[in-house]
Write an enzyme that holds these catalytic residues in place. Structure first.
Site, PDB file in Angstrom:
ATOM      1  N   HIS A  42       0.843  -1.209   0.000  1.00 57.07           N
ATOM      2  CA  HIS A  42       0.000   0.000   0.000  1.00 57.07           C
ATOM      3  C   HIS A  42       0.871   1.248   0.000  1.00 57.07           C
ATOM      4  CE1 HIS A  42      -3.709  -1.950   2.147  1.00 57.07           C
ATOM      5  NE2 HIS A  42      -3.362  -2.580   1.041  1.00 57.07           N
ATOM      6  N   TYR A 101      -9.069   7.071   2.114  1.00 57.04           N
ATOM      7  CA  TYR A 101     -10.007   6.807   1.023  1.00 57.04           C
ATOM      8  C   TYR A 101     -10.886   8.013   0.718  1.00 57.04           C
ATOM      9  CZ  TYR A 101      -8.559   2.051   1.977  1.00 57.04           C
ATOM     10  OH  TYR A 101      -7.802   0.930   2.175  1.00 57.04           O
ATOM     11  N   HIS A 108     -12.970   2.165  -3.299  1.00 56.91           N
ATOM     12  CA  HIS A 108     -13.572   1.963  -1.978  1.00 56.91           C
ATOM     13  C   HIS A 108     -15.054   2.324  -1.957  1.00 56.91           C
ATOM     14  CE1 HIS A 108     -12.947   1.287   2.394  1.00 56.91           C
ATOM     15  NE2 HIS A 108     -11.922   0.613   1.929  1.00 56.91           N
TER      16      HIS A 108
END
Ligand code: MG
Length: 445
Positions: free
Chosen positions: A166, A197, A253
């Protein structure tokens, strides 16, 4: 017919009377085929318990299933920290009495009877509780076979598990450093996010709903346009800095309205992402057909799935490329193996959810399936901190972007319960911060 009689019939050959059977014959067969504990009549589950621990600011839930064979126990991941007291009750007060005295070898039967035992099924809490038990039973079976669990799933299809890291940053320069750090460690696949996000930091000042005193202080904002404008620029930047070779991923997301997610994925296609994750919420599964008609960009989906109705059609209608189920969320190793086998026939690859709030026991479960199934795609990985590694000896390791498991029998992972107890979970309830539009409307997820 009981197990002894069945085995005796096999020994005596077809047509033999079961009256002639004897335990002696069974023992002779057991000896010939070196079957350990052939009757397995005495092996029983003696205890099922939930263990929660919080070693470095992240909570993990584990199920330990003990047997009457000294030292033989199994561990499974049942992490659901935001409602962990409910999970503890489900495990300690409902599953433990249900399973005590059962034969731990009958994993399928235990899974089916437990899943159906509440009549109302396929919910996240009970699935997660069952998943902990299920993985622990596979752990016990593999330990009894004196093999790593992946051997029971068919053996190795690859030498190690390729993973993605990530990378994130609040701006392009921070992101560049983060990508570089993964490249320096040998990662070939890197997920890119801008901040958290939905990139709420792109908003200027406090959102309107906060100024109006609506919602809670911890709520964050998701503005559609700034996010949609910056993500293609992020890909363009990453390609210009790092060239065409790295495999880049991004997680929407589920934060966009479905039609805007389709517009964004179409625009990202030119940058050849390895996959774009969760373009829609599970409630919007019906949009996948429309997305497929618009773009050939690879799509990954599924970390919030609980119910077969959510994934079966996406796989069989070839509407996604990677199935990203959170294994404990669907009930554990047993259903995950079935999902992987179903997906194989449609050439949908696995990309199990592997975030920092899946326990190391859960990561080991992911990795053992990853090693064995043909249609493995990629594995999300997490770098656990030292305290977590001390609580969970045997945690899979990462080298050159590959996840490696150890070859100890079972899932090769243990828990130091004494140490785990030194990191109790906080008493106060954990709530996920709500994401809202500027006017205060709640956004999924
Ligand atoms: Mg995700």
């Amino acid at each position: 017919m009981n197990r002894r009689n069945a085995l005796s019939m096999l020994a005596a050959g077809a047509g033999a009377s079961i009256l002639n059977n004897s335990i002696g014959q069974n023992d002779a067969i057991a000896q010939r085929y070196q079957v350990a504990n052939p009757h397995n009549e005495k092996l029983k589950i003696t205890k099922v318990k939930a263990i929660h621990t919080y070693p470095n600011g992240t909570g993990f839930g584990i199920v330990k299933v003990e047997t009457n064979e000294p030292g033989l126990y199994g561990l499974g991941c049942a992490t659901g920290i935001r409602r962990y007291k409910t999970l503890t009750a489900a495990i300690d007060e409902y599953l433990a009495p249900l399973l005590k005295g059962k034969d731990p070898d009958n994993i399928e039967d235990i899974w089916q009877t437990t899943n159906l035992g509440t009549y109302w099924r396929n919910g996240p809490i009970l699935n997660t509780a069952l998943a902990g038990v299920d993985q622990a039973l596979w752990d016990i079976k593999a330990k009894r076979a004196n093999m790593p669990a992946y051997q029971l799933f068919g053996g190795k299809s690859r030498f190690a598990v390729d993973t993605y890291g990530h990378a994130s940053g609040r701006d392009f320069e921070e992101l560049k450093d983060s990508i570089q750090s993964f490249q320096d460690r040998g990662f070939r696949h890197i997920r890119m996010q801008l901040g958290i996000y939905g990139a709420p930091h792109l908003s200027k000042g406090d959102p309107d709903f906060k100024r109006a005193g609506f919602g809670r202080k911890t709520d964050t904002v998701m503005e559609i346009r700034p996010y949609m404008k910056i993500i293609p620029k992020m890909f363009e930047f990453a390609r210009s800095e790092f060239g065409d070779e790295p495999e880049f991923l991004h997680d929407i997301h589920e934060l966009l309205p479905p039609i805007e997610a389709i517009n964004l994925v179409k625009e990202l296609e030119q940058y050849r992402p390895f996959f774009i994750e969760d373009p829609f919420a599970p409630e919007d599964n019906g949009y996948f057909k429309m997305l497929r008609e618009q773009t050939s960009c690879a799509i990954a989906m599924g970390e919030l799935f609980n119910n077969p109705h959510e994934w079966v059609n996406l796989i069989t209608e070839r509407l996604i490329d990677f199935i990203r189920i959170h294994i404990s969320q669907i009930g554990g190793i047993t259903p995950a193996l079935k999902v992987a086998r179903l997906a194989e026939w449609f050439n949908v690859r696995t990309a199990w959810h592997g975030p920092g709030n899946t326990s190391p026991v859960g990561h080991a479960g992911n990795a053992h399936i990853d090693l064995s199934v043909w249609n493995f795609g990629i594995q999300e990985q997490t770098d656990f901190k030292e305290e977590t590694l001390e609580v969970f000896p045997g945690t899979p390791t990462i080298e050159n972007g590959y996840m490696h498991i150890n070859e100890a029998p079972g899932f090769g992972i243990d828990i130091n319960e004494e140490l785990a107890a030194k990191y109790p979970l906080p008493e106060e309830p954990w709530y996920r911060p709500t994401v809202r539009r500027p006017d205060g409307t709640v956004v999924r997820p």
